[in-house]
Design an enzyme around this catalytic site. Sequence first.
Site, short mmCIF file in Angstrom:
data_model
loop_
_atom_site.label_atom_id
_atom_site.label_comp_id
_atom_site.label_asym_id
_atom_site.label_seq_id
_atom_site.Cartn_x
_atom_site.Cartn_y
_atom_site.Cartn_z
N LYS A 203 -14.15 68.44 70.95
CA LYS A 203 -12.95 67.61 70.94
C LYS A 203 -11.71 68.49 70.74
CE LYS A 203 -10.36 65.44 68.03
NZ LYS A 203 -9.00 65.37 68.59
N SER B 252 -6.94 71.87 59.49
CA SER B 252 -6.38 71.84 58.14
C SER B 252 -7.47 71.78 57.07
CB SER B 252 -5.46 70.64 57.99
OG SER B 252 -6.20 69.45 58.16
N GLU C 143 -13.14 76.72 59.56
CA GLU C 143 -12.09 77.74 59.58
C GLU C 143 -10.80 76.99 59.29
OE1 GLU C 143 -9.21 79.64 60.26
OE2 GLU C 143 -9.68 79.79 62.41
N CYS D 49 -3.18 80.20 61.60
CA CYS D 49 -3.81 80.03 60.28
C CYS D 49 -3.75 81.32 59.47
CB CYS D 49 -5.24 79.55 60.44
SG CYS D 49 -6.15 80.47 61.67
N GLU E 63 0.80 75.89 53.03
CA GLU E 63 0.84 76.39 54.41
C GLU E 63 1.91 75.60 55.16
OE1 GLU E 63 -2.57 75.46 57.04
OE2 GLU E 63 -2.50 77.58 57.61
#
Length: 481
Positions: A187, A240, A261, A295, A392
């Site tokens: 997806k 996330s 990850e 990231c 972040e």
Amino acid sequence: MFEYAPAPESRDIVDLRSSYGLFINGEFVEGSGTSFKTVNPATEETLAEVATATSDDVDRAVQAARKAFGVWSALPGAERAKYLFRIARLIQERARELAVLESLDNGKPIRESRDVDLPLVAAHFFYYAGWADKLQYAGFGRRTADGQGGTRPLGVAGQVIPWNFPLLMLAWKIAPALACGNTVVLKPAETTPLTALLFAEICRQADLPPGVVNIVTGAGETGAAVVAHPDVNKVAFTGSTEVGRIIARSVAGTNKKLTLELGGKAANIVFDDAAIDQAVEGIVNGIFFNQGHVCCAGSRLLVQESIQEELLAALKRRLGTLRLGDPLDKNTDIGAINSAEQLAKIRQLSDLGESEGAERWSPACELPGKGFWFPPTLFTGVAQSHSIAREEIFGPVLSVLTFRTPAEAVEKANNTPYGLSAGVWTEKGSRILWMADRLRAGVVWANTFNKFDPASPFGGYKESGYGREGGLAGLEAYLDV
Ligand code: NDP
């Protein structure tokens, strides 16, 4: 100062359809959910209508993948390799088309999609194609004559990927999965589904057996249906930390194998003996590459106090030369923010940075009237407790902190719930090794930043997730060893 003439890449090479279906069992089929629009974040123009896969559609995709697993896993590795090499070559042949489409749907500069994303995408398929017939020699033990030991594929892999590197994350997920003999249901992110759908076309062009790769588009609910499907054997997620937690919970207690990850808040550490001009380039690459939607972005600059002034002056000068604008212009350095939601998040965290007492600076920079844009921004006077030093931001925003001694640099760098990457800038090799030993980060770059290679593993510590992608370690995630 001279001005650049506009140098837009033509979008004629992309044959955009007005609507796209799901890719299940080698066919494009309609989705049962309400379709959604994907827009060009640089102009807000609608690019296409895309189907939403409901849990019934996901079930069809998983069943197709299950059936194909019988065929695919039984093929000799060398045969699977032929398909992967073919896909890699088709990606190279259609690289310009894929790069333009990626920039249209994601907002990233064509210079990056063309020179970074696409070459790495092809390289991942080439690299894992090379492993497909060598799995018995990958260090996980060899199968004996009576069929004992060695490695086996896991089955159906459910893969959910984010919008920051749509095609590259697809390659990171699909290439090792197929090389190891698994089949996949993937997806893509809701805001960037188009290159995954073009990849589906490439699978057809490569005559990949139907059902080996299935692409289901939709929002978070579609992703949740993929993850929760009882006939999925392996879940791979990039995104996330928040959604990573939900997925870890959903998979707990099942025998699905999981790799996550997740986010990061990397420190890019510059010592007083570093080559300043190179460090400045590394800082810019670390946080302004891909609008900071990375990231492993070097979003915290830790600079040794004695060179703070000199470094910041050079950095500000350099930021003044960055060109923000049309992602398809070959001279653009900073493209559009991927979505209105992400822009709102960057604005909110930056405003918070200011209200918490940090000092905000951006170069003079005109933002286009339409689309989602944020200027390259840096904050000085940042304390470790500030939100912009902890959360972040996932945008072109750099927080600058200082340190005096190497031990203090380590302490500050590790003072984060994340642990994905770090950068060290110094002339001394011994200091690089000393730092690398102490930094709790999956990747430590020395005198460079954001360097990727399919042969080197990538992944994090702590809230940055677990498992490794890339390299030999990346095979293990897709094998029963
Ligand atoms: P998400 O983690 O929500 O999205 C990643 C993928 O997961 C998307 O395909 C998303 O679908 C899907 N998804 C969402 N909810 C679920 C669920 N419950 N179960 C399964 N799949 C799900 O990231 P966002 O796009 O919402 O970005 C939010 C923040 O996350 C960013 O601001 C950034 O800080 C961080 N982020 C980090 C990334 C990284 O690489 N570390 C990548 C992207 C974001 P959909 O696209 O439809 O939401």
